[in-house]
Design an enzyme around this catalytic site. Structure first.
Site, PDB file in Angstrom:
ATOM      1  N   GLU A  51      31.174  37.581   4.123  1.00  0.00           N
ATOM      2  CA  GLU A  51      31.061  36.591   5.104  1.00  0.00           C
ATOM      3  C   GLU A  51      30.742  36.197   6.369  1.00  0.00           C
ATOM      4  O   GLU A  51      30.545  35.396   5.443  1.00  0.00           O
ATOM      5  CB  GLU A  51      32.191  36.235   4.378  1.00  0.00           C
ATOM      6  CG  GLU A  51      32.870  35.943   2.970  1.00  0.00           C
ATOM      7  CD  GLU A  51      34.458  35.572   2.641  1.00  0.00           C
ATOM      8  OE1 GLU A  51      35.732  36.780   3.491  1.00  0.00           O
ATOM      9  OE2 GLU A  51      35.121  34.795   2.366  1.00  0.00           O
ATOM     10  N   CYS A  71      15.347  32.513  -4.929  1.00  0.00           N
ATOM     11  CA  CYS A  71      16.615  33.742  -4.532  1.00  0.00           C
ATOM     12  C   CYS A  71      18.040  33.828  -3.793  1.00  0.00           C
ATOM     13  O   CYS A  71      17.469  32.833  -2.658  1.00  0.00           O
ATOM     14  CB  CYS A  71      16.110  34.804  -3.656  1.00  0.00           C
ATOM     15  SG  CYS A  71      17.256  36.360  -3.357  1.00  0.00           S
ATOM     16  N   VAL A 124       0.882  16.316 -25.679  1.00  0.00           N
ATOM     17  CA  VAL A 124       1.655  18.061 -24.806  1.00  0.00           C
ATOM     18  C   VAL A 124       1.058  18.405 -23.432  1.00  0.00           C
ATOM     19  O   VAL A 124      -0.846  19.323 -24.563  1.00  0.00           O
ATOM     20  CB  VAL A 124       2.972  17.988 -25.200  1.00  0.00           C
ATOM     21  CG1 VAL A 124       2.810  19.627 -24.114  1.00  0.00           C
ATOM     22  CG2 VAL A 124       4.360  17.883 -25.560  1.00  0.00           C
ATOM     23  N   ARG A 133      31.513  31.868  -0.388  1.00  0.00           N
ATOM     24  CA  ARG A 133      31.700  32.503   0.164  1.00  0.00           C
ATOM     25  C   ARG A 133      32.219  31.933   1.892  1.00  0.00           C
ATOM     26  O   ARG A 133      31.202  31.231   2.475  1.00  0.00           O
ATOM     27  CB  ARG A 133      30.117  32.871   0.487  1.00  0.00           C
ATOM     28  CG  ARG A 133      30.107  34.164   1.189  1.00  0.00           C
ATOM     29  CD  ARG A 133      28.555  34.693   1.058  1.00  0.00           C
ATOM     30  NE  ARG A 133      27.604  36.045   1.952  1.00  0.00           N
ATOM     31  CZ  ARG A 133      26.711  36.050   1.250  1.00  0.00           C
ATOM     32  NH1 ARG A 133      26.057  34.981   0.992  1.00  0.00           N
ATOM     33  NH2 ARG A 133      26.026  37.196   2.013  1.00  0.00           N
ATOM     34  N   GLN A 139      33.835  38.659 -10.599  1.00  0.00           N
ATOM     35  CA  GLN A 139      34.629  38.862  -9.663  1.00  0.00           C
ATOM     36  C   GLN A 139      35.773  39.593  -9.804  1.00  0.00           C
ATOM     37  O   GLN A 139      36.337  40.095  -8.933  1.00  0.00           O
ATOM     38  CB  GLN A 139      34.527  38.143  -8.229  1.00  0.00           C
ATOM     39  CG  GLN A 139      32.715  37.870  -7.905  1.00  0.00           C
ATOM     40  CD  GLN A 139      32.750  36.729  -6.673  1.00  0.00           C
ATOM     41  OE1 GLN A 139      32.392  35.483  -6.958  1.00  0.00           O
ATOM     42  NE2 GLN A 139      33.278  37.294  -5.649  1.00  0.00           N
ATOM     43  N   GLY A 165      -1.308  15.059 -18.043  1.00  0.00           N
ATOM     44  CA  GLY A 165       0.225  14.799 -17.186  1.00  0.00           C
ATOM     45  C   GLY A 165       1.044  13.905 -16.794  1.00  0.00           C
ATOM     46  O   GLY A 165       1.719  13.226 -16.484  1.00  0.00           O
ATOM     47  N   CYS A 193      17.314  36.946  -9.531  1.00  0.00           N
ATOM     48  CA  CYS A 193      15.467  36.955  -9.546  1.00  0.00           C
ATOM     49  C   CYS A 193      14.361  37.856  -9.533  1.00  0.00           C
ATOM     50  O   CYS A 193      13.338  36.532  -9.436  1.00  0.00           O
ATOM     51  CB  CYS A 193      16.049  36.237  -7.828  1.00  0.00           C
ATOM     52  SG  CYS A 193      15.989  37.176  -6.757  1.00  0.00           S
ATOM     53  N   GLU A 214       6.365  18.413 -17.704  1.00  0.00           N
ATOM     54  CA  GLU A 214       7.259  17.260 -18.219  1.00  0.00           C
ATOM     55  C   GLU A 214       8.221  17.126 -18.803  1.00  0.00           C
ATOM     56  O   GLU A 214       9.104  17.141 -19.098  1.00  0.00           O
ATOM     57  CB  GLU A 214       6.586  16.378 -18.523  1.00  0.00           C
ATOM     58  CG  GLU A 214       6.389  14.587 -16.902  1.00  0.00           C
ATOM     59  CD  GLU A 214       7.510  14.952 -16.232  1.00  0.00           C
ATOM     60  OE1 GLU A 214       6.714  14.338 -14.861  1.00  0.00           O
ATOM     61  OE2 GLU A 214       8.299  13.982 -16.139  1.00  0.00           O
TER      62      GLU A 214
END
Ligand SMILES: Cc1cc2nc3c(=O)[nH]c(=O)nc-3n(C[C@H](O)[C@H](O)[C@H](O)COP(=O)(O)OP(=O)(O)OC[C@H]3O[C@@H](n4cnc5c(N)ncnc54)[C@H](O)[C@@H]3O)c2cc1C
Ligand code: FES
Length: 1288
Positions: free
Chosen positions: A1218, A95, A208, A866, A721, A300, A63, A213
């Site tokens: 976790e 994030c 546009v 998790r 993983q 719009g 992110c 949209e």
């Protein structure tokens, strides 16, 4: 960030935008700056990049570039922003790893308010921070107190706007443009005349503006518009003109432009005239994020005629006037924006070819009041569930209604005006009885039947009345302020009006134990070392699967997936797909040279479904084409004929009805629950559900397969993983030995368990495709497909019976836990086992009978996430304890203490507790959070506040680390090169959790060298074979030890030389060793001792040692709930966590903050919803909401318990991935307590059922006041319709 010359204001405009919604032609004449352009490791970092990395603001980093660019764009416009500006600019970013806290802390260093510490008199600077404790008092002069040093930000050094664009800006802006592409022609006229003539020439052209949209229609839904006309360069359409009657907005004015203008106007004119402006501004704050507002236009929003448009209700309630121009007419026509403006769903009254020129809003008059409201699933960056704008005009000098105008969104197929209600209001006095009458009238005007699209019908109806109640009070309070004699605002009433507490500034503290003073500076174990990829995340240099440069002749794969939940496949027609550009081949089970069967724990999955499908999203085939766009388009053209099969089992209740299970039931039995129940003072029974959760890792599943060209060798880059599992499955599907398959992974953009097993959904098809085509094949799932195909956390349903004594001591528990596994087994039974084992959390329940039943349904296979079942099990037990507390009227925290495990107790999984840290965490958390006095303050607050309630809760956590015996092994390879540099490879993957950083710290200590000399390039099956998956919070324990063993072996070989030549530095030592022919490469293998258990489900007993050690913790959270809307705010969260001796406190605290916020999402906001026929409705970020920046607790304090040791893991550390997620249910229980207080005000006492997640809808409806009851579903109508959505 897009930069362009603004002709109207003669200045350079900088703004952030979403790349996926900005067609490249739309930035003609603009400068586009990406994260690579502002700084890099090769040149110089930008201050935003540097501070984000130094404040540990990235984990997986996927992110991060987006977040960097949002902040960068803000700084380009405002070099010293306020804290609100910073939060505002991040509204459109998400994030999944960090929990947002460190990102906000990093960016608040740019703000104008860093000198004023929000801790007030508790500021560490005032009290003096302890020298021995790492302190990072955020916002509190972080430059000094945290030891974080970063360079000064100098805005004058920013990159200049390209001079050639500046000199040509007039020409670029005034020149009409036409771009002709493979499928689309794009026009950008610069005058109204050109626009109208284009519309005449291309009557089917699509207008546009900002494309926010239409971009979703084309990008996500695959619609094609062949001719597009973009009016954004027509200056008349960009004008904002105010006169003495009101303000006229050109249709192409962006929302940001409007926001800026209105802010100026409201500042200069605070009068009654600008009420709608204030409403508009408030609405714009909750309208999408900056990236959308910067490009989306008012035209719009209006012309798309969305039933949940946020602006249309405001325009309608204010009797705005729209001006249209038809291509054939030079004259404009004006239309009132009322009910007739939107004749039906997604349709306006505009004639074909007509263009909206402007929208005019008149000023409000005297004796007139207006306000707008919006409710969505998530406060920020979310579309409305219901929105509204209301305006009332009184007869001058009275409170008698002359006119009442209201418009609602989300209550019908268009924005609607409740005509009868509006009529009925005329002549009525603005008095209390009007609210009740409004409720009656409105339920006839705005009626939703049970199957209404969007679902939540009762809630939506309740919201309409709640909004009116708020509006009623708002008007009343305005009139009181103006001196009207016709009413007073009571305390009860004012609580409905006060600003919600989410305006409080966000801040937090992090404390941990420093390393011993005599630890050498070079030894980084225990220090807050920055994530090794942190800088690369912020500069965009970090390489994920999708960033690997394209190989020659590379192909792309797109899946063909089932659209039925349970059906026979009767025919697959690929004719149209074959005709599509770039098509190379179609794959199905016949193309798999080895086995088409996928074996996770059972062999019940197929790479390509053969005869029948058992869920929506199951893979039937795949198209391979020469590009991503071609593959995805062609895949859409494959037509599958189905024959539906009965039954379609979607929910747990369906599975129980059809007895559709994965046997055997998981039992855990201790004592005799039935006998003990007989002896209890009280027995209560109940039911509760916990919803599922989508992983929502930012990087979707991705893989690239590369045929080597000989001996059937294949190289696979997989975002997984579990490389070992992928290698095994690829080899089996290609019918080659595993030694021919090399799986590689540099890093993954978040996994959370979702990339342990389900990565095969991409990995295997690309491998089969690469094998068939003999060319590299890549695939990264579109977000929608990822959500449809990959499953998530298992939803649970539980029924329970609990027996307890007057003292609060629970004596007996009987629980059945049902989990929704989806259509295949995956890890469902082990996950259910963990839910059962972790059920009793930190408590001693002497007689317990737990039974877990795995339900087989026709939804995508649910999988590891998790916590692995732990959060669901623990939640049920905590809920049950609250029921006991409520029943006995004993405080919840006392019930928890009464039942808490003590040293010497034996758990139901036969483990003796020798663990004083649990109680220490609990006591410290209560003390640090000032629990008892805040509880009193909460109660006082609730007494004086009818419509806003606060709730406080505290939860302990005893999280044990367990793993199957055979998986408790780890390998590593450490190589030292002759220049002294060290390369480490181990079997774990880096997915943001900082594993590689911790491993480097460990290797640095073992070898006695700076961490800068050690590098981890990637994880690969070629270097470390048979590696266990990176899961279960166990990887730093296992791989850390394996690396330590390898390093120790190297040091054993080097020590004789070191002894002989003590004067040699590291480089010379290594050189000497090389010259002496000492092997500088060593493997380490760790075989974790201790685990040796077996679970006999029949008798419900675990034998042997099931627990390696406990990670303890406790959390306190306080929330405030708006009882009229169901919105809540987390005012404060305090966590005390025992991580032993932290290997890296910054990373561990990052895991705690991030895990907690992810769990917070699970328990409050994230709600996967299906249609009754099994289609997942909540696909994509538009429909599925994870917490955003604004949802982070306003005050978030994390403390690592000091002086805690752990002899079971490396350097006395503990696994932390976790556990913090489980603690997040504390927010749920705080909300439940607030709701309980609200219910008492409505005369509803005793326990009530609030299922998880506590969404705004369920909170609002559970409050049970007269408005929600009045609008319980109309039983007479539409009852035979199926609901629009169901929880699986
Ligand atoms: C992430 C995200 C979040 C969003 N959040 C919200 C939200 O909170 N609230 C909300 O209401 N909406 C929201 N939206 C929807 C959308 O952003 C708004 O409706 C926006 O105002 C559309 O403006 P635009 O210029 O991008 O429209 P475009 O996509 O360019 O066009 C939309 C439609 O309007 C027509 N049109 C445009 N201009 C004219 C004109 N001059 N004359 C005639 N027809 C015209 C187009 O032909 C098209 O059919 C969101 C969208 C996204 C992607
Ligand atoms: S660091 Fe933000 S999603 Fe991973």
């Amino acid at each position: 960030m897009i930069s362009k010359w603004d002709h109207i204001n003669n200045k350079i405009e900088h703004y952030s935008a979403n790349a996926c919604l900005a067609p490249v032609v739309s930035v003609h004449g603009c400068a586009v700056t990406t994260v690579e352009g502002i700084g890099s490791t090769k040149t110089k970092l930008h201050a935003v990049q540097e501070r984000l990395a130094k404040f540990h603001g990235s984990q997986c980093g996927f992110c991060t570039p987006g977040i960097v660019m949002s902040m960068y764009a803000l700084l380009r416009n405002k070099p010293v922003p306020s804290a609100e500006d910073i939060e505002g600019c991040l509204q459109g970013n998400l994030c999944r790893c960090t929990g947002y806290r460190p990102i906000l802390s990093a960016f608040q260093t740019f703000s104008d308010s860093t000198s004023g510490c929000p801790m007030g008199t508790s500021c560490c600077k005032l009290n003096g921070a302890e020298k021995t404790e790492g302190n990072l008092e955020l916002n509190c002069d972080p430059h000094a107190s945290s030891g974080v040093c970063f360079s000064h930000y100098d805005p004058t050094q920013e990159i200049i706007f390209p001079p050639e664009l500046l000199t040509k800006s007039c020409e670029l802006a005034s020149k009409p443009l036409k771009f002709v592409g493979e499928r689309i022609t794009w026009f950008r006229p610069t005058s109204l005349d050109e626009l109208t003539s284009l519309r005449k020439t291309y009557p089917d052209s699509q207008l546009v503006n900002g494309n926010t949209e239409i971009g979703v229609e084309t990008g996500v839904k695959g619609r094609l518009f062949k001719v597009i006309v973009n009016p954004s360069a027509i200056s008349k359409l960009k004008e904002i003109v105010a006169d003495d009657k009101g303000v006229k907005f050109g249709a192409a004015c962006t929302l940001t432009q409007i926001k800026e203008e209105l802010t100026k106007m409201v500042k200069t004119d605070q009068s009654f005239q600008t009420q709608w402006m204030a409403a508009f501004l408030e609405m714009l704050h909750w309208f999408a994020g900056d990236q959308i507002r910067n490009v989306a236009a008012i035209g719009g929003n209006t012309m798309t005629a969305s039933p949940i448009s946020d602006l249309n209700p405001i325009l309608m309630a204010n009797e705005s006037m729209a001006t249209f121009r038809l291509h054939s007419r030079a004259k404009d026509r004006q239309v009132l924006m009322d009910q007739s403006f939107f004749p039906k769903y997604r349709t306006t009254c505009a004639e074909k070819g007509e263009v909206l020129i402007s929208v005019f809003l008149p000023f409000n008059a005297k004796d007139e009041y207006m306000k707008a409201y919006k409710q969505s699933k998530r406060r920020e960056d979310d579309i409305a569930i219901v929105n509204a704008a209301m305006r009332v005009v009184f007869h001058p000098g009275t409170c008698k209604v002359l006119k009442f105008v209201a418009a609602f969104g989300g209550m019908a197929a268009t924005s609607v005006m409740p005509e009868k209600t509006m009529q009925n209001m005329i002549g009525r006095e603005w008095k209390e009885d009007l609210v009740d009458d409004f409720s009656k009238w409105i339920s006839e005007d705005l009626f939703l039947d049970k199957g209404a699209p969007g679902g939540m019908v009762e809630y939506r109806e309740a919201l309409v009345v709640s909004f009116f109640f708020k509006f009623f009070l708002h008007v009343k309070s305005c009139r009181v302020k103006e001196g009207a004699k016709d009413g007073i605002i009571s305390k009860d009433e004012s609580s409905a009006l006060e600003k919600p507490a989410y305006n409080l500034k966000q801040f937090g503290t992090r404390t941990w134990q420093e390393v011993p003073p005599n630890q050498p500076e070079e030894d980084k174990v225990g220090r807050d070392v920055q994530h090794v990829s942190g800088i690369k995340h912020t500069t965009g240099e970090a390489v994920y699967v999708d960033d690997i440069p394209q190989y020659k002749d590379e192909l792309y794969l797109a899946h063909v997936i089932s659209t039925r939940a349970h059906a026979f496949i009767r025919n697959v027609d690929i004719q149209k797909a074959m005709m599509s550009p770039g098509f190379v081949t179609y794959l199905d089970d016949r193309d798999v040279p080895g086995t088409n069967t996928v074996t996770v724990l059972k062999s019940d999955e197929q790479i390509f479904a053969k005869e029948k499908v058992t869920c929506v999203g199951q893979i039937i085939g795949a198209v391979v084409a020469d590009s991503q766009a071609h593959a995805q388009r062609a895949a859409q053209l494959v037509q599958v004929e189905y024959e539906d099969i009965d039954p379609v089992i979607i929910t747990i209740k369906d599975a129980i009805k059809h007895k559709s299970y994965f046997p055997p039931p998981v039992r855990l039995i201790d004592g005799d629950a039935d006998v003990a129940m007989e002896t209890c003072d009280h027995v209560i029974e109940g039911e509760i559900s916990v919803g599922g959760q989508e992983h929502f890792y930012m990087e979707t599943q991705a893989a690239l397969a590369l045929p080597v060209g000989e001996d059937g060798e294949m190289e696979i880059f997989s975002a997984t993983q579990d490389l070992d599992f992928m290698q095994r499955q690829v080899a089996a599907s290609l019918n080659v030995e595993r030694n021919k398959i090399r799986v590689r992974c540099k890093r993954i953009g978040g996994g959370f368990g979702g990339k342990q097993l389900r990565s095969w959904l991409v990995c295997l098809p690309v491998a089969v495709a690469a094998n068939k085509c003999g060319k590299p094949v890549r695939c990264m799932l579109p977000r929608k497909d990822d959500m449809l195909m990959t499953g998530g956390r298992h939803p649970f349903y539980a029924n329970y019976k609990v027996g307890f004594m007057n003292s609060g001591k629970v004596q007996s528990i009987k629980v059945q836990l049902f989990s929704n596994c989806g259509h295949t087994y995956d890890h469902s039974v082990p996950i259910l086992s963990v839910a059962v084992a972790k059920f009793s959390n930190a408590y001693n329940f002497p007689n317990i009978h737990l039974e877990g039943i795995a339900c087989k349904t026709n939804v995508a296979s649910n999988t590891a996430f998790r916590g692995y079942g732990g959060p669901q099990g623990l939640f049920v037990a905590e809920n049950l304890l609250n029921n006991v507390a409520e029943y006995l009227t004993i405080p919840q925290e006392k019930i928890r203490e009464i039942n808490m495990l003590k040293s010497g107790d034996i758990t139901c999984y036969s483990h003796k507790i020798e663990n004083p840290q649990l109680r220490r965490c609990w006591d410290e958390c209560l003390a640090k959070s000032d629990f008892y006095s805040r509880k009193t303050r909460c109660e006082e607050f609730n007494k004086r506040s009818r419509w806003r309630k606060r709730g406080l809760a505290c939860i302990p956590l005893l999280h044990f680390l367990t793993f199957p015996h055979f998986l408790c092994q780890a390998g590593a390879l450490v190589n030292i090169y002759t220049d002294g540099s060290v390369s480490v490879t181990h079997g774990g993957t880096e997915m943001g959790q900082g594993l590689h950083t911790k491993i480097i710290q460990i290797a640095g200590r073992c070898l006695g060298i700076p961490v800068s000399r050690i590098h981890i390039s990637e994880t690969t099956t070629a270097s470390v074979p048979n590696a266990s998956a990176t899961v279960a919070s166990i990887s730093s324990d296992m791989y850390g030890m394996a690396v330590q063993y390898a390093c120790d072996e190297l040091m054993r070989r080097l020590n004789p030389i070191r002894k002989q030549f003590p004067e040699l530095d590291w480089n010379n030592l290594i050189n000497k060793a090389y010259m002496n022919r000492v092997s500088l490469s060593a493997t380490g293998f760790y075989n974790m001792p201790g685990f040796n258990w077996s679970w006999n489900f029949d008798i419900g007993k675990i034998e042997g040692n099931y627990v390696q050690y406990y990670t303890n913790g406790a959390a306190v959270s306080e929330v405030e709930v708006d009882c009229l809307t169901g919105v809540h705010v987390v005012l404060q969260t305090d966590i005390v966590m025992d991580v032993g001796r932290s290997l890296n406190p910054a990373i561990d605290i990052g895991q705690i903050e991030g895990g907690f916020v992810q769990g917070y999402g699970m328990f409050t906001m994230e709600e996967p919803l299906h249609t009754p026929s099994g289609h997942l409705l909540t696909v994509g970020p538009g429909a599925y909401k994870i917490p955003g920046f604004g949802d982070c607790p306003r005050q978030f304090n994390v403390h690592l318990l000091r002086n805690s040791e752990n002899d079971k893991a490396i350097y006395s550390s503990k696994g932390i991935g976790e556990p913090p997620l489980l603690l997040a249910c504390v927010v749920f229980f705080a909300i439940e307590n607030a709701v309980s207080a609200a219910r008492k005000d409505s005369g509803l006492f005793g326990s009530f059922r609030l299922n998880s997640p506590a969404t705004a809808e369920s909170i609002r409806m559970a409050c049970g006041d007269k408005f929600s009851k009045q609008h319980e579903f109309h039983k007479s109508d539409g009852n035979n319709k199926l609901p629009w959505s169901i929880r699986a």
